[in-house]
Motif scaffolding. Structure first.
Motif, PDB file in Angstrom:
ATOM      1  N   ARG A 147     105.955  83.468  80.361  1.00 49.94           N
ATOM      2  CA  ARG A 147     107.122  82.969  79.982  1.00 49.94           C
ATOM      3  C   ARG A 147     108.149  84.355  79.608  1.00 49.94           C
ATOM      4  NH1 ARG A 147     107.265  79.938  74.174  1.00 49.94           N
ATOM      5  NH2 ARG A 147     105.432  81.448  73.674  1.00 49.94           N
ATOM      6  N   ILE A 148     107.647  85.343  79.187  1.00 47.46           N
ATOM      7  CA  ILE A 148     108.568  86.362  78.791  1.00 47.46           C
ATOM      8  C   ILE A 148     109.102  86.686  80.322  1.00 47.46           C
ATOM      9  CG2 ILE A 148     106.535  87.949  78.970  1.00 47.46           C
ATOM     10  CD1 ILE A 148     110.085  88.194  76.874  1.00 47.46           C
ATOM     11  N   GLN A 152     113.063  87.073  81.111  1.00 52.69           N
ATOM     12  CA  GLN A 152     113.798  88.551  81.479  1.00 52.69           C
ATOM     13  C   GLN A 152     114.216  88.642  82.894  1.00 52.69           C
ATOM     14  OE1 GLN A 152     114.489  90.941  79.470  1.00 52.69           O
ATOM     15  NE2 GLN A 152     113.266  90.118  77.615  1.00 52.69           N
ATOM     16  N   LEU A 153     114.061  87.673  83.842  1.00 51.02           N
ATOM     17  CA  LEU A 153     114.477  87.435  85.345  1.00 51.02           C
ATOM     18  C   LEU A 153     115.859  87.830  85.224  1.00 51.02           C
ATOM     19  CD1 LEU A 153     112.533  84.645  86.860  1.00 51.02           C
ATOM     20  CD2 LEU A 153     112.229  87.047  87.293  1.00 51.02           C
ATOM     21  N   LYS A 154     116.368  88.642  86.083  1.00 46.86           N
ATOM     22  CA  LYS A 154     117.766  88.885  86.523  1.00 46.86           C
ATOM     23  C   LYS A 154     118.095  88.256  87.782  1.00 46.86           C
ATOM     24  CE  LYS A 154     117.770  92.878  83.549  1.00 46.86           C
ATOM     25  NZ  LYS A 154     118.084  94.369  83.471  1.00 46.86           N
ATOM     26  N   TYR A 221     109.954  77.250  75.673  1.00 47.78           N
ATOM     27  CA  TYR A 221     108.680  76.382  75.217  1.00 47.78           C
ATOM     28  C   TYR A 221     109.051  75.020  74.934  1.00 47.78           C
ATOM     29  CZ  TYR A 221     104.959  74.466  72.466  1.00 47.78           C
ATOM     30  OH  TYR A 221     103.768  73.762  72.040  1.00 47.78           O
ATOM     31  N   ARG A 222     110.148  74.768  74.334  1.00 47.39           N
ATOM     32  CA  ARG A 222     110.542  73.288  73.999  1.00 47.39           C
ATOM     33  C   ARG A 222     110.995  72.473  75.173  1.00 47.39           C
ATOM     34  NH1 ARG A 222     113.921  75.686  69.943  1.00 47.39           N
ATOM     35  NH2 ARG A 222     115.793  75.040  71.148  1.00 47.39           N
ATOM     36  N   ILE A 223     111.288  73.070  76.089  1.00 47.85           N
ATOM     37  CA  ILE A 223     111.855  72.461  77.363  1.00 47.85           C
ATOM     38  C   ILE A 223     110.337  71.977  78.132  1.00 47.85           C
ATOM     39  CG2 ILE A 223     112.462  72.761  80.000  1.00 47.85           C
ATOM     40  CD1 ILE A 223     114.843  74.751  78.768  1.00 47.85           C
ATOM     41  N   SER A 238     102.337  73.742  77.311  1.00 51.70           N
ATOM     42  CA  SER A 238     103.269  75.162  77.129  1.00 51.70           C
ATOM     43  C   SER A 238     103.284  75.707  78.680  1.00 51.70           C
ATOM     44  CB  SER A 238     102.451  76.083  76.386  1.00 51.70           C
ATOM     45  OG  SER A 238     101.135  76.441  76.755  1.00 51.70           O
ATOM     46  N   PRO A 239     104.232  76.750  78.515  1.00 54.10           N
ATOM     47  CA  PRO A 239     104.198  77.509  79.841  1.00 54.10           C
ATOM     48  C   PRO A 239     103.177  78.164  80.369  1.00 54.10           C
ATOM     49  CG  PRO A 239     106.302  78.030  78.338  1.00 54.10           C
ATOM     50  CD  PRO A 239     105.250  77.196  77.419  1.00 54.10           C
TER      51      PRO A 239
END
Length: 296
Positions: A147-148, A152-154, A221-223, A238-239
């Motif tokens: 998830r993190i 952070q993906l660009k 997470y909510r998505i 969860s992811p």
């Protein structure tokens, strides 16, 4: 307290991320606040094991999980090891400490049909958020990223010409993951919707909220929980379960364990082998249904 030197050690020598550094610092601050209240001192360097045990008991009584307590104590242990390294202390008070027992939780992955149903919800939907959410689910399932890492993906991490995604994992270790054609098509659709946003504050980042700022972990997470609650009765949605599903489904289809390890960004095969449990269950099922002697 040698916080600054310890921080530099984690960042420069251990190559930890700033996010990990904040977690370590938070744990140490929490312990320092405890010994300040209980023992009228803020000098962690001079504490003994009994004082640390009192903190552990305090955390247990607060209802903190054993897993979280072990992580906090591990942060403290890393700090003491640093003090040994710098010769600020001679004995690590945690040298003989045994971690609290953690019950093994069975991580049940989503089935392939559940994955298809979750994505089918989004096939007919249009607009920025719907296409963004579809891409989030597709990326989790097609790449197995954390998830993190997704947050952070660009934009520059996506290479459509080479069909790869650059991911910055733990300890700032980079890895490249191939992208499926279907995911690339969703990326293109999302990019079109992203460009329509009136205001974009965090331009370098791939995933944004509708307000144009970088997406955050709780929203991700909510998505996931929202879409999968409609197609799955599993307790955990969860992811991380999507990451688990990615690895399990690959292994079920005969993927090499070492290849899955590289895709997940694990530093050792031991971390990847946890995903083989469901694969073995699937193999047993296939074996019992196909072996000539299984009917006897």
């Amino acid at each position: 307290m040698a916080f600054n030197a310890f921080s530099d050690y984690l960042l420069l020598e251990k190559n930890y991320s700033k996010l990990t550094l904040r977690a370590y610092t938070s744990d140490l601050e929490e312990f320092r606040n405890f010994i300040s209240e209980e023992f009228n001192t803020v000098i962690i360097d001079d504490v003994n094991y009994q004082q640390i045990r009192n903190w552990i008991v305090h955390l247990v009584e607060k209802g903190i999980t054993n897993r979280s307590i072990n992580r906090k104590v591990s942060s403290l242990n890393t700090y003491f090891k640093f003090l040994i390294k710098t010769k600020d202390i001679e004995v690590n008070p945690l040298s003989k400490h045994k971690a609290l027992k953690i019950s093994k939780e069975v991580q049940v992955p989503f089935s392939q049909s559940e994955m298809q149903e979750a994505l089918a919800q989004l096939d007919s939907q249009t607009g920025f958020e719907a296409i963004r959410n579809k891409l989030i689910i597709e990326l989790f399932y097609a790449t197995g990223i954390r998830r993190i890492e997704l947050v952070q993906l660009k934009l520059t991490d996506v290479d459509l010409s080479n069909k790869t995604l650059k991911v910055l994992g733990k300890r700032n270790k980079e890895r490249y993951i191939p992208l499926l054609d279907s995911v690339i098509e969703t990326i293109k659709s999302y990019s079109e919707e992203r460009n329509k946003l009136e205001i974009i504050s965090d331009k370098p980042y791939l995933f944004l909220t509708k307000k144009g700022v970088k997406i955050y972990e709780t929203l991700v997470y909510r998505i996931i929980n929202n879409y999968f609650s409609k197609v799955s009765s599993k307790v955990k949605r969860s992811p991380h379960i999507l990451r688990h599903s990615f690895a399990t489904h690959l292994l079920n289809q005969g993927a090499n364990l070492n290849a899955v390890k590289e895709l997940l960004g694990h530093s050792s095969l031991a971390a990847t082998q946890v995903y083989t449990h469901n694969s073995i269950a699937e193999l047993k099922k296939v074996y019992s249904n196909t072996h000539p002697r299984s009917k006897n």
